[in-house]
Design a protein around this motif. Sequence first.
Motif, PDB file in Angstrom:
ATOM      1  N   ARG A 102       0.833  -1.213   0.000  1.00 23.22           N
ATOM      2  CA  ARG A 102       0.000   0.000   0.000  1.00 23.22           C
ATOM      3  C   ARG A 102       0.861   1.255   0.000  1.00 23.22           C
ATOM      4  O   ARG A 102       0.542   2.248  -0.673  1.00 23.22           O
ATOM      5  N   ILE A 103       1.946   1.234   0.744  1.00 19.48           N
ATOM      6  CA  ILE A 103       2.850   2.387   0.756  1.00 19.48           C
ATOM      7  C   ILE A 103       3.467   2.594  -0.620  1.00 19.48           C
ATOM      8  O   ILE A 103       3.550   3.725  -1.129  1.00 19.48           O
ATOM      9  N   ALA A 104       3.910   1.498  -1.241  1.00 17.33           N
ATOM     10  CA  ALA A 104       4.517   1.597  -2.570  1.00 17.33           C
ATOM     11  C   ALA A 104       3.523   2.130  -3.588  1.00 17.33           C
ATOM     12  O   ALA A 104       3.859   2.976  -4.434  1.00 17.33           O
ATOM     13  N   ALA A 105       2.272   1.647  -3.530  1.00 15.35           N
ATOM     14  CA  ALA A 105       1.252   2.101  -4.471  1.00 15.35           C
ATOM     15  C   ALA A 105       0.980   3.594  -4.313  1.00 15.35           C
ATOM     16  O   ALA A 105       0.859   4.326  -5.309  1.00 15.35           O
ATOM     17  N   VAL A 109       1.864   7.460  -6.961  1.00 20.60           N
ATOM     18  CA  VAL A 109       0.868   8.406  -7.490  1.00 20.60           C
ATOM     19  C   VAL A 109       0.788   9.719  -6.726  1.00 20.60           C
ATOM     20  O   VAL A 109       0.241  10.699  -7.240  1.00 20.60           O
ATOM     21  N   VAL A 110       1.321   9.770  -5.515  1.00 22.26           N
ATOM     22  CA  VAL A 110       1.035  10.912  -4.649  1.00 22.26           C
ATOM     23  C   VAL A 110       1.657  12.209  -5.168  1.00 22.26           C
ATOM     24  O   VAL A 110       1.048  13.280  -5.071  1.00 22.26           O
ATOM     25  N   GLY A 111       2.851  12.153  -5.737  1.00 23.77           N
ATOM     26  CA  GLY A 111       3.473  13.362  -6.266  1.00 23.77           C
ATOM     27  C   GLY A 111       2.679  13.969  -7.408  1.00 23.77           C
ATOM     28  O   GLY A 111       2.329  15.171  -7.374  1.00 23.77           O
ATOM     29  N   PRO A 112       2.353  13.198  -8.443  1.00 26.44           N
ATOM     30  CA  PRO A 112       1.521  13.750  -9.520  1.00 26.44           C
ATOM     31  C   PRO A 112       0.151  14.231  -9.044  1.00 26.44           C
ATOM     32  O   PRO A 112      -0.369  15.232  -9.543  1.00 26.44           O
ATOM     33  N   GLN A 113      -0.447  13.534  -8.071  1.00 33.48           N
ATOM     34  CA  GLN A 113      -1.723  13.991  -7.528  1.00 33.48           C
ATOM     35  C   GLN A 113      -1.571  15.363  -6.885  1.00 33.48           C
ATOM     36  O   GLN A 113      -2.441  16.234  -7.031  1.00 33.48           O
TER      37      GLN A 113
END
Length: 271
Positions: A102-105, A109-113
Amino acid sequence: MLAALVITGLGGLVPAFAAQSKPCSYRDLMPAYQKFSMETAALAPEQRAAAFVKDFAAQYPDYYAPKVFGSEAKLQASAARFFDPKRSAQVFSDFPPLTPERIAAMGRVVGPQFAEQQQRFIHTFADFSCATEVEFAPSLLKFDGHPVEFDGKSHLLFGVDVIAAVHEPADMPAFFDHELFHLYQRQVIAAQAPQGEEDPAWWTMWVEGLATYVSQRMNPGLDAQQVLWSPKNMVARMRLEQVRAAKLMLLDIDKTGSDADRWFLAGKTVE
């Protein structure tokens, strides 16, 4: 002044003194962390924590700063808890187990979000000008978003592990709006904020309350619990204990340090 700007901005108008906006750039430490995570996956939690402090955290002092994580011994203790599945599961026990997957997933995506949501934020607060260093990394279960100042610089640290633990896709826009609004508050208020080493409880209550209000106004499809996130029963519990909580808060309203911070930090309780 700030309240008027908030109402103006949320009404879809540009403040009269609006200048050209300047979005935040960001540094994503997650690819480097994922490499470290895979290379140390077979180690026991204590060994892995020692390696984390020596081989990973030491490379990124702007994130793993003593101002945020304490001494090296405290940093290693936090890392040992983070890498121990049984102990880490106790931190956010009302959410699904936080796994490396879950951390890897989330890390992918978190930066682009963040970049996408920041552009939306600027459409509302067109004079937003970011002078803050933004970084994404595991916070060792300490925070999801943490604005802080040290070494003469403003930082916004995102804890990808806690984001993965407590946030759903639907509430991510409100989460980023909340944290970006903290930067906007600092931009507008500047020297009018308390100048001591530690903020009093009344100030943090106002700052967090206004950021929460703005994040819900900008995301009207979310309810109060979705913009408050954790614990998952916060709104329901406060409906029953609002008067008692208000009395306890008044006792701490002018305090600083741990007596004030316990009202606003994940994992802390007030009895």
